[in-house]
Design a protein around this motif. Structure first.
Motif, PDB file in Angstrom:
ATOM      1  N   ASP A 182       0.833  -1.197   0.000  1.00  9.23           N
ATOM      2  CA  ASP A 182       0.000   0.000   0.000  1.00  9.23           C
ATOM      3  C   ASP A 182       0.868   1.247   0.000  1.00  9.23           C
ATOM      4  OD1 ASP A 182      -2.102  -1.744   0.190  1.00  9.23           O
ATOM      5  OD2 ASP A 182      -2.439  -1.436   2.336  1.00  9.23           O
ATOM      6  N   ASP A 183       0.265   2.353  -0.368  1.00  4.25           N
ATOM      7  CA  ASP A 183       0.998   3.623  -0.357  1.00  4.25           C
ATOM      8  C   ASP A 183       1.387   4.011   1.056  1.00  4.25           C
ATOM      9  OD1 ASP A 183       0.734   3.858  -3.076  1.00  4.25           O
ATOM     10  OD2 ASP A 183      -1.097   5.078  -2.977  1.00  4.25           O
ATOM     11  N   GLY A 184       2.505   4.707   1.180  1.00  5.62           N
ATOM     12  CA  GLY A 184       2.893   5.252   2.477  1.00  5.62           C
ATOM     13  C   GLY A 184       4.319   4.975   2.873  1.00  5.62           C
ATOM     14  N   PRO A 185       4.698   3.705   3.078  1.00  2.00           N
ATOM     15  CA  PRO A 185       6.033   3.425   3.625  1.00  2.00           C
ATOM     16  C   PRO A 185       7.162   3.753   2.651  1.00  2.00           C
ATOM     17  CG  PRO A 185       4.547   1.571   3.932  1.00  2.00           C
ATOM     18  CD  PRO A 185       3.887   2.500   2.962  1.00  2.00           C
ATOM     19  N   THR A 186       8.331   3.936   3.214  1.00  2.00           N
ATOM     20  CA  THR A 186       9.558   4.005   2.430  1.00  2.00           C
ATOM     21  C   THR A 186      10.101   2.590   2.268  1.00  2.00           C
ATOM     22  OG1 THR A 186      10.082   6.200   3.287  1.00  2.00           O
ATOM     23  CG2 THR A 186      11.910   4.915   2.379  1.00  2.00           C
ATOM     24  N   VAL A 187      10.473   2.232   1.035  1.00  2.36           N
ATOM     25  CA  VAL A 187      10.993   0.891   0.754  1.00  2.36           C
ATOM     26  C   VAL A 187      12.448   1.019   0.327  1.00  2.36           C
ATOM     27  CG1 VAL A 187      10.759  -1.175  -0.662  1.00  2.36           C
ATOM     28  CG2 VAL A 187       8.714   0.057   0.084  1.00  2.36           C
ATOM     29  N   ARG A 188      13.323   0.271   1.009  1.00  6.18           N
ATOM     30  CA  ARG A 188      14.740   0.280   0.664  1.00  6.18           C
ATOM     31  C   ARG A 188      15.204  -1.135   0.335  1.00  6.18           C
ATOM     32  NH1 ARG A 188      14.379   3.981   4.899  1.00  6.18           N
ATOM     33  NH2 ARG A 188      14.796   2.383   6.450  1.00  6.18           N
ATOM     34  N   VAL A 189      15.867  -1.287  -0.802  1.00  2.00           N
ATOM     35  CA  VAL A 189      16.460  -2.563  -1.208  1.00  2.00           C
ATOM     36  C   VAL A 189      17.968  -2.377  -1.211  1.00  2.00           C
ATOM     37  CG1 VAL A 189      16.654  -4.316  -3.001  1.00  2.00           C
ATOM     38  CG2 VAL A 189      14.438  -3.231  -2.555  1.00  2.00           C
ATOM     39  N   ASN A 190      18.645  -3.172  -0.399  1.00  4.34           N
ATOM     40  CA  ASN A 190      20.100  -3.052  -0.249  1.00  4.34           C
ATOM     41  C   ASN A 190      20.517  -1.623   0.086  1.00  4.34           C
ATOM     42  OD1 ASN A 190      20.493  -5.782  -0.750  1.00  4.34           O
ATOM     43  ND2 ASN A 190      20.662  -5.475  -2.961  1.00  4.34           N
ATOM     44  N   GLY A 191      19.686  -0.988   0.942  1.00  5.72           N
ATOM     45  CA  GLY A 191      19.987   0.338   1.433  1.00  5.72           C
ATOM     46  C   GLY A 191      19.593   1.480   0.525  1.00  5.72           C
ATOM     47  N   VAL A 192      19.065   1.182  -0.679  1.00  2.24           N
ATOM     48  CA  VAL A 192      18.693   2.217  -1.653  1.00  2.24           C
ATOM     49  C   VAL A 192      17.177   2.329  -1.698  1.00  2.24           C
ATOM     50  CG1 VAL A 192      18.831   2.943  -4.053  1.00  2.24           C
ATOM     51  CG2 VAL A 192      20.756   1.739  -3.000  1.00  2.24           C
ATOM     52  N   GLU A 193      16.656   3.560  -1.562  1.00  2.00           N
ATOM     53  CA  GLU A 193      15.210   3.774  -1.624  1.00  2.00           C
ATOM     54  C   GLU A 193      14.700   3.507  -3.035  1.00  2.00           C
ATOM     55  OE1 GLU A 193      11.968   7.336  -0.765  1.00  2.00           O
ATOM     56  OE2 GLU A 193      13.936   7.369   0.236  1.00  2.00           O
ATOM     57  N   VAL A 194      13.616   2.737  -3.137  1.00  2.00           N
ATOM     58  CA  VAL A 194      13.072   2.363  -4.443  1.00  2.00           C
ATOM     59  C   VAL A 194      11.584   2.665  -4.477  1.00  2.00           C
ATOM     60  CG1 VAL A 194      14.774   0.534  -4.755  1.00  2.00           C
ATOM     61  CG2 VAL A 194      12.559  -0.006  -3.722  1.00  2.00           C
ATOM     62  N   ASP A 195      11.053   2.743  -5.709  1.00  2.00           N
ATOM     63  CA  ASP A 195       9.620   2.885  -5.942  1.00  2.00           C
ATOM     64  C   ASP A 195       9.080   1.499  -6.283  1.00  2.00           C
ATOM     65  OD1 ASP A 195       7.067   3.303  -6.807  1.00  2.00           O
ATOM     66  OD2 ASP A 195       7.551   4.998  -8.128  1.00  2.00           O
ATOM     67  N   PRO A 196       8.269   0.879  -5.426  1.00  2.00           N
ATOM     68  CA  PRO A 196       7.803  -0.490  -5.700  1.00  2.00           C
ATOM     69  C   PRO A 196       7.096  -0.641  -7.030  1.00  2.00           C
ATOM     70  CG  PRO A 196       7.318   0.133  -3.439  1.00  2.00           C
ATOM     71  CD  PRO A 196       7.783   1.372  -4.125  1.00  2.00           C
ATOM     72  N   SER A 197       6.409   0.404  -7.474  1.00  2.00           N
ATOM     73  CA  SER A 197       5.650   0.300  -8.730  1.00  2.00           C
ATOM     74  C   SER A 197       6.554   0.280  -9.954  1.00  2.00           C
ATOM     75  CB  SER A 197       4.666   1.469  -8.836  1.00  2.00           C
ATOM     76  OG  SER A 197       5.355   2.703  -8.960  1.00  2.00           O
ATOM     77  N   ARG A 198       7.846   0.620  -9.784  1.00  2.00           N
ATOM     78  CA  ARG A 198       8.737   0.696 -10.936  1.00  2.00           C
ATOM     79  C   ARG A 198       9.897  -0.292 -10.856  1.00  2.00           C
ATOM     80  NH1 ARG A 198      10.082   6.700 -12.711  1.00  2.00           N
ATOM     81  NH2 ARG A 198      10.598   5.467 -14.559  1.00  2.00           N
ATOM     82  N   LEU A 199       9.810  -1.232  -9.933  1.00  2.00           N
ATOM     83  CA  LEU A 199      10.923  -2.163  -9.763  1.00  2.00           C
ATOM     84  C   LEU A 199      11.182  -2.997 -11.008  1.00  2.00           C
ATOM     85  CD1 LEU A 199      10.657  -3.504  -6.109  1.00  2.00           C
ATOM     86  CD2 LEU A 199      12.598  -2.323  -7.155  1.00  2.00           C
ATOM     87  N   TRP A 200      10.120  -3.306 -11.759  1.00  2.00           N
ATOM     88  CA  TRP A 200      10.295  -4.192 -12.917  1.00  2.00           C
ATOM     89  C   TRP A 200      10.008  -3.465 -14.234  1.00  2.00           C
ATOM     90  CZ3 TRP A 200       8.221  -5.731  -8.276  1.00  2.00           C
ATOM     91  CH2 TRP A 200       8.961  -6.686  -7.575  1.00  2.00           C
ATOM     92  N   ASP A 201      10.093  -2.118 -14.197  1.00  2.00           N
ATOM     93  CA  ASP A 201       9.916  -1.359 -15.442  1.00  2.00           C
ATOM     94  C   ASP A 201      11.054  -1.659 -16.409  1.00  2.00           C
ATOM     95  OD1 ASP A 201       7.691  -0.329 -14.385  1.00  2.00           O
ATOM     96  OD2 ASP A 201       8.432   1.738 -14.172  1.00  2.00           O
TER      97      ASP A 201
END
Length: 702
Positions: free
Chosen positions: A683-702
């Motif tokens: 859901d919208d709201g949280p900050t998501v970090r992968v390997n310490g880098v902030e990412v946009d979940p909706s664009r991970l597989w763009d």
């Protein structure tokens, strides 16, 4: 009620309408929604592994015995519980809960949670903590926790109970809790030290039939819009207060409060390293709490409490109502109703007395007293800011609970209403174990020493000269109490040596200690803040064993050792460790000096390229303090495990092979995984970090 008398004060006036929610009978967990599962577990086994593998809808039944709890258990469960049958005693690693506010042995969210009849009493007295944040219902019943600290300066520690119901109609009940924190209560550490019971949620919290003693950062601390009821409890020597009271829906009744540091040998202040300012109740309405509070049918005993400003005092709360209660004021500079900060105290049907003619004030200047009805002040006391209605009255001991008597070694040895002299905080026992050979000893400390009759039996007592002692035992035992650190110990072969109740090897103590002893942990690592003011966090893992090294440490927090992994922080000081095997993982922030085997290293270069590759990736879902619930699910094509290091006040999620589902509400859930991230929905709201880098979940597989 363990450790306190069952007597209560006479019933007072009817409850005011404003606290009807707090005075109602508490709701409890519904165990009918759970199916009992009798655990087949043997003495010495790790109970936490069974708990970790449990499921929704289960009530784990633990047979009588002694078990270990070696891991942190963090999950979300519904209709879940654990109950001990008979005497169930649980040992937890000594480092647990120290150096962090988040080192909980059990962190459970969800709903309808039930925990009953467990005793946690471990060597080293770790800072054992429980976190239980539910939607509607949770119940903890007949839980005893014996902890020991902090005794050192500037040490963060995990709160014993962090509980609450998210829903305004929800309720959490703590019934029969025996919470002993046998440490130095002066170590408040700016609010980062240990709280007995903490809550900031919207539902009701009820604490009854319980003992709360020796906490440096308040016994019960709430900042909540929900109701609070404290009933039939006894509190002793909690700094800053036994209870922070803030709200017209909060009531404390039928309870006894002791302010008497002479009864506890470890609750002392240390010059320039924190002070005690112990009170019974502080009226405090900060953050989400409202104004007001009610105190009914309670007893306050003030005997020996340096720096205190009153048994009841005000801090950012407009009013409190005290009725049908009694105060014994035996310290001249501590009033009954103390530092008032312009608050309004309503006083009805009260007794203020002294046993030693102290002349203390019943109520201090500075606030308002719009109601003073049927208040009796002994002729040996001062009225202070109020006018007494009468003089002929006395404190009734039969209407007060006895002082709690911790039954674990190293606690106070006083009982009832005695007045034993204060004792030094640490113990050393040299026990000849009935042998016929003479064994000579000598030892030194960097503090004070006194002989202890309590810990001695048929010994000679030794000769004490300042901070050193010499003597011998022949079959008997010589016991001592001391302050500070044990710096040297030399002893002939034969006797058993115990320090603070734990058997030790004399060769590992003081000047003869090489730092490695006979443990086989020949390698070292030290994280050195180099005197800086910035907080520096670290985490490392080895493929062997690891333990803390006092010799390599200085003014550090000590870190939190979980198996072969360590996480912690330093702020100017140094945390040092001994280990075996290889370093497989090392992460630090900031720029500390890192030494491995005595040589300065670069953390990014120290771990070999083929080490620690199983779970090399991280995913963090951070609610950033929001009050909204946010659900998530994700999947990887490898393995996943929850990471305490990257988590804070989160639920932990539920891991099912390569996928995870969970939610955060303000906190953070962190995970380590191998392979690739194949799916992430959130859901919208949280900050998501992968390997310490902030990412946009909706664009991970763009």
């Amino acid at each position: 009620m363990t450790g306190a008398a069952a007597t209560t004060l006479a019933t007072g006036a009817a409850a005011a309408a404003g606290v009807s929610a707090a005075d109602s009978e508490p709701a409890v967990a519904d165990t009918e929604q759970m199916s009992e599962r009798q655990l087949s577990i043997s003495d010495g086994e790790d109970l936490s592994s069974y708990v970790s593998d449990s499921s929704n809808g289960e009530l784990l039944v633990v047979p009588s015995g002694s078990y270990e709890w070696n891991r942190r258990v963090s999950f979300s469960r519904r209709n879940w519980g654990i109950r001990g049958e008979g005497d169930v005693e649980i040992a937890v690693p000594a480092s647990r809960g120290r150096g962090t506010k988040n080192g909980y042995v059990l962190n459970v969210s969800g709903d309808n949670v039930f925990v009953e009849n467990l005793t946690f009493d471990s060597d080293g007295r770790p800072a054992i903590g429980f976190r239980c944040i539910v939607d509607q219902r949770a119940e903890f019943r007949d839980i005893t926790v014996a902890s020991d600290g902090p005794r050192t300066w500037n040490a963060k520690q995990t709160n014993m109970f962090n509980v609450g119901a998210e829903s305004s109609s929800g309720e959490v009940l703590l019934d029969g809790i025996v919470a002993y924190n046998n440490g130095n209560i002066s170590q408040y550490n700016g609010g980062s030290s240990r709280v007995g019971i903490w809550s900031s949620r919207s539902g009701k919290l009820t604490v009854r039939n319980s003992v709360v003693s020796g906490f440096p950062n308040n016994g019960i601390y709430t900042r909540m819009p929900g109701a609070l009821e404290v009933d039939n409890c006894v509190f002793a020597n909690n700094n800053v207060s036994s209870i922070r009271l803030g709200g017209s829906n909060e009531v404390v009744k039928n309870s006894t409060f002791y302010l008497d540091l002479s009864r506890d040998d470890t609750t002392h202040s240390h010059p320039q390293r924190g002070v005690s300012n112990t009170g019974g109740i502080t009226a405090d309405n900060r953050e989400r709490a409202s104004n007001g509070g009610y105190v009914r049918n309670c007893s306050f005993i003030v005997e020996n409490v340096p720096n205190s400003t009153g048994a009841i005092r005000f801090l950012e709360n407009e009013w409190v109502e005290v009725e049908d209660s009694q105060f014994l004021l035996n310290q001249s500079d501590v009033p009954g109703v103390g530092w008032n900060n312009s608050g309004s105290a309503r006083l009805r049907n009260l007794v203020f007395d002294t046993e030693n003619g102290s002349g203390a004030a019943a109520a201090s200047q500075g606030g308002q007293y719009p109601t003073v009805e049927d208040v009796c002040v002994s002729s040996d006391l001062s009225d202070g800011a109020i006018d007494a209605s009468s003089r002929n009255c006395s404190f009734d001991w039969s209407q007060a609970h006895d002082y709690p008597n911790p039954d674990f070694e190293g606690g106070t040895e006083t009982t009832g209403n005695g007045t034993d002299e204060p004792r030094l905080g640490n113990t050393l026992v040299i026990d000849g174990e009935g042998g016929s050979e003479r064994a000579d000893y000598q030892f030194a400390v960097d503090g004070a020493i006194e002989h202890s009759e309590y810990y001695s039996a048929y010994g000679t007592g030794g000769e004490i000269d300042g901070g050193s002692a010499t003597g011998f035992v022949r079959g008997g035992a010589d016991g001592f109490r001391f302050s500070g650190e044990l710096t040297n110990l030399q002893i002939d072969d034969g006797p058993t040596v115990r320090v603070n109740g734990i058997e030790v090897d004399p060769d590992d103590i003081g000047e003869e200690d090489s730092g490695n002893g006979d443990s086989g942990l020949e390698r070292t690592i030290a994280i050195d803040g180099d005197g800086g003011s910035e907080r520096v966090t670290y985490r490392f893992t080895v493929d062997g064993e690891v333990e803390r090294s006092e010799e390599l440490s200085a003014y550090g927090t000590g870190g939190d050792i979980d198996g072969n992994s360590v996480s912690g922080f330093v702020r100017g000081g140094t945390d040092g460790f001994q280990f075996s095997g290889e370093l497989t993982e090392l992460e630090v922030d900031g720029e500390p000096i890192v030494r491995v085997d005595g040589a300065v290293v670069e953390p990014a270069e120290i771990v070999s390229s083929d080490a620690g590759q199983e779970l090399v990736n991280t995913l963090v879902i951070d609610g950033e303090g929001s009050s909204e619930r946010v659900d998530y699910q994700f999947a990887v094509d490898g393995a996943i495990e929850h990471s305490e290091y990257y988590s804070a006040y989160g639920t932990g999620g539920e891991i099912d092979d390569g996928s995870v589902t969970g939610f955060v509400r303000g906190g953070a859930d962190g995970f380590r995984f191998s392979g690739e991230l194949t799916d992430l929905q959130i859901d919208d709201g949280p900050t998501v970090r992968v390997n310490g880098v902030e990412v946009d979940p909706s664009r991970l597989w763009d």
